[in-house]
Design a protein around this motif. Structure first.
Motif, mmCIF file in Angstrom:
data_model
loop_
_atom_site.group_PDB
_atom_site.id
_atom_site.type_symbol
_atom_site.label_atom_id
_atom_site.label_comp_id
_atom_site.label_asym_id
_atom_site.label_seq_id
_atom_site.Cartn_x
_atom_site.Cartn_y
_atom_site.Cartn_z
ATOM 1 N N ALA A 90 -77.812 -6.925 3.788
ATOM 2 C CA ALA A 90 -76.345 -6.202 3.962
ATOM 3 C C ALA A 90 -75.210 -7.143 4.383
ATOM 4 O O ALA A 90 -74.484 -7.364 3.873
ATOM 5 C CB ALA A 90 -76.045 -4.862 4.801
ATOM 6 N N LEU A 91 -75.902 -8.092 5.276
ATOM 7 C CA LEU A 91 -74.886 -9.088 5.783
ATOM 8 C C LEU A 91 -74.688 -10.285 4.941
ATOM 9 O O LEU A 91 -73.598 -10.689 4.668
ATOM 10 C CB LEU A 91 -75.602 -9.749 7.217
ATOM 11 C CG LEU A 91 -75.558 -8.906 8.251
ATOM 12 C CD1 LEU A 91 -76.560 -9.679 9.572
ATOM 13 C CD2 LEU A 91 -73.965 -8.765 8.888
ATOM 14 N N GLU A 93 -74.357 -9.737 1.606
ATOM 15 C CA GLU A 93 -73.472 -9.309 0.720
ATOM 16 C C GLU A 93 -72.099 -9.482 1.489
ATOM 17 O O GLU A 93 -71.248 -9.848 0.623
ATOM 18 C CB GLU A 93 -73.759 -7.818 0.309
ATOM 19 C CG GLU A 93 -72.805 -7.307 -0.603
ATOM 20 C CD GLU A 93 -72.587 -7.843 -1.735
ATOM 21 O OE1 GLU A 93 -71.298 -7.573 -2.573
ATOM 22 O OE2 GLU A 93 -73.304 -8.604 -2.113
ATOM 23 N N GLN A 94 -72.123 -9.159 2.767
ATOM 24 C CA GLN A 94 -70.675 -9.226 3.571
ATOM 25 C C GLN A 94 -70.380 -10.588 3.487
ATOM 26 O O GLN A 94 -68.995 -10.892 3.409
ATOM 27 C CB GLN A 94 -70.876 -8.546 4.878
ATOM 28 C CG GLN A 94 -71.030 -7.073 5.066
ATOM 29 C CD GLN A 94 -71.349 -6.642 6.374
ATOM 30 O OE1 GLN A 94 -71.435 -7.323 7.208
ATOM 31 N NE2 GLN A 94 -71.679 -5.532 6.486
ATOM 32 N N ARG A 97 -68.956 -11.468 0.350
ATOM 33 C CA ARG A 97 -67.605 -11.085 -0.288
ATOM 34 C C ARG A 97 -66.447 -11.763 0.773
ATOM 35 O O ARG A 97 -65.066 -11.952 0.298
ATOM 36 C CB ARG A 97 -67.732 -9.577 0.220
ATOM 37 C CG ARG A 97 -68.271 -8.676 -0.810
ATOM 38 C CD ARG A 97 -68.419 -7.349 -0.523
ATOM 39 N NE ARG A 97 -68.933 -6.405 -1.538
ATOM 40 C CZ ARG A 97 -68.621 -6.150 -2.642
ATOM 41 N NH1 ARG A 97 -67.390 -6.512 -3.147
ATOM 42 N NH2 ARG A 97 -69.307 -5.605 -3.804
ATOM 43 N N LEU A 98 -66.764 -11.914 2.053
ATOM 44 C CA LEU A 98 -65.960 -12.814 3.003
ATOM 45 C C LEU A 98 -65.551 -14.043 2.131
ATOM 46 O O LEU A 98 -64.434 -14.678 2.588
ATOM 47 C CB LEU A 98 -66.600 -12.738 4.404
ATOM 48 C CG LEU A 98 -66.556 -11.590 5.143
ATOM 49 C CD1 LEU A 98 -67.340 -11.838 6.364
ATOM 50 C CD2 LEU A 98 -64.955 -11.243 5.251
#
Length: 312
Positions: A90-91, A93-94, A97-98
């Motif tokens: 999940a991180l 993917e974050q 995106r960031l």
């Protein structure tokens, strides 16, 4: 005599852990930190085990785990390692995106973009690999539609696709945004379409236009760079010699001294040396992690001016 276990109030837990009283009370109300006793006045008390449990809850929350996951871990329904693996994904993917957002914002700041361009840039940055490749394919489809082109030549042109790595750098993302905007720019499309039409017209005149038959300008570019470094002008004897080589390179059965032929060669060379065409390949190199492609623009301009001087 029975051992006396230390008992802590919520206020004492707050002082020891640095967590707000409100947060600890919330955890307790949610069942993550059940009290181990009560005072005569009914206030909740917690023992050393509860203190350790609270420290664990704090750590898991700081790592980004939600309350349901924390509760499952504390209840032994899943391991911390299993939860960590899920949250790493999940991180990742974050972070991806960031990085996309950062690249868009950096490009916006650099260009002073308006709202509509910002929306477009954000959309381009979020494209999938398949969408990126399709955009390039559609570009080249339009550039050669209805024309008689040498298939091998244009297969080479369109074979290079933008393939961003799973963890692209800011430079690669910015290069992709610039490339996507370039192939959608009306003036650039008109330039490449005209080059394709000239290519097709040459084939109609009997020229093969096969990649193997195209002149290799590497040596001429090197000489042009050397001439520039030495301060030689395009109308110098060296410039005239370079121009003659360019006129003779693809003359075939045509008269290389004919002015109309020379103007045709000049137009084709100047068109092919347009900085935007070079930028297309430089951006692909950045995106795909190829070796950098140095600019030949100064050499192309010097040779173009040398041909103009030779024509008079």
């Amino acid at each position: 005599m029975a051992a006396v276990h230390p008992a802590f109030t919520i206020g004492e837990l707050a002082r020891r852990t640095g967590l707000p009283v409100k947060t600890i009370r919330f955890y307790s109300d949610e069942g993550l930190l059940p009290p181990t006793g009560r005072t005569h006045a009914g206030y909740r008390l917690y023992d050393a085990h509860a203190m350790a449990r609270l420290e664990l809850v704090k750590t898991l929350r700081e790592l980004g785990l939600g309350l349901p996951d924390v509760e499952r871990a504390l209840a032994g329904q899943t391991s911390v390692a299993e939860l960590a693996a899920v949250h790493v994904d999940a991180l990742d993917e974050q972070i991806r995106r960031l990085r996309l957002r950062r690249s868009v914002l950096r490009a916006v700041a650099k260009r002073g973009s308006e709202l509509e361009e910002v929306k477009l840039m954000s959309k381009l940055a979020s494209m999938s690999d398949e969408q990126r490749r399709r955009l390039i394919d559609e570009f080249w489809d339009e550039m050669v539609a209805g024309l008689d082109v040498h298939q091998e030549f244009y297969d080479r042109m369109r074979s290079a696709k933008p393939d961003l790595p799973e963890d692209p750098s800011a430079e690669q993302l910015e290069a992709w945004i610039e490339l996507a905007e370039l192939v959608q720019d009306a003036s650039f499309r008109a330039l490449i379409r005209e080059m394709s039409e000239n290519h097709s017209a040459a084939r109609e005149r009997g020229e093969s236009m096969a990649p193997a038959d195209q002149p290799d300008y590497t040596a001429l570019f090197n000489r042009a760079h050397e001439a520039l470094a030495s301060g030689l002008t395009p109308d110098s004897p060296e410039g005239r010699a370079a121009a003659d080589e360019l006129f003779n390179a693809g003359a075939g059965d045509r008269d290389a001294s004919d002015v109309s032929y020379r103007r045709e060669v000049l137009d084709r060379f100047a068109q092919g040396g347009d900085p935007r065409a070079e930028r297309y390949w430089q951006l692909l190199a950045i995106i795909n992690g190829w070796p950098p492609i140095p600019t030949q623009a100064p050499a192309v301009q010097w040779l173009t001016d040398a041909m103009r001087a030779a024509i008079g």
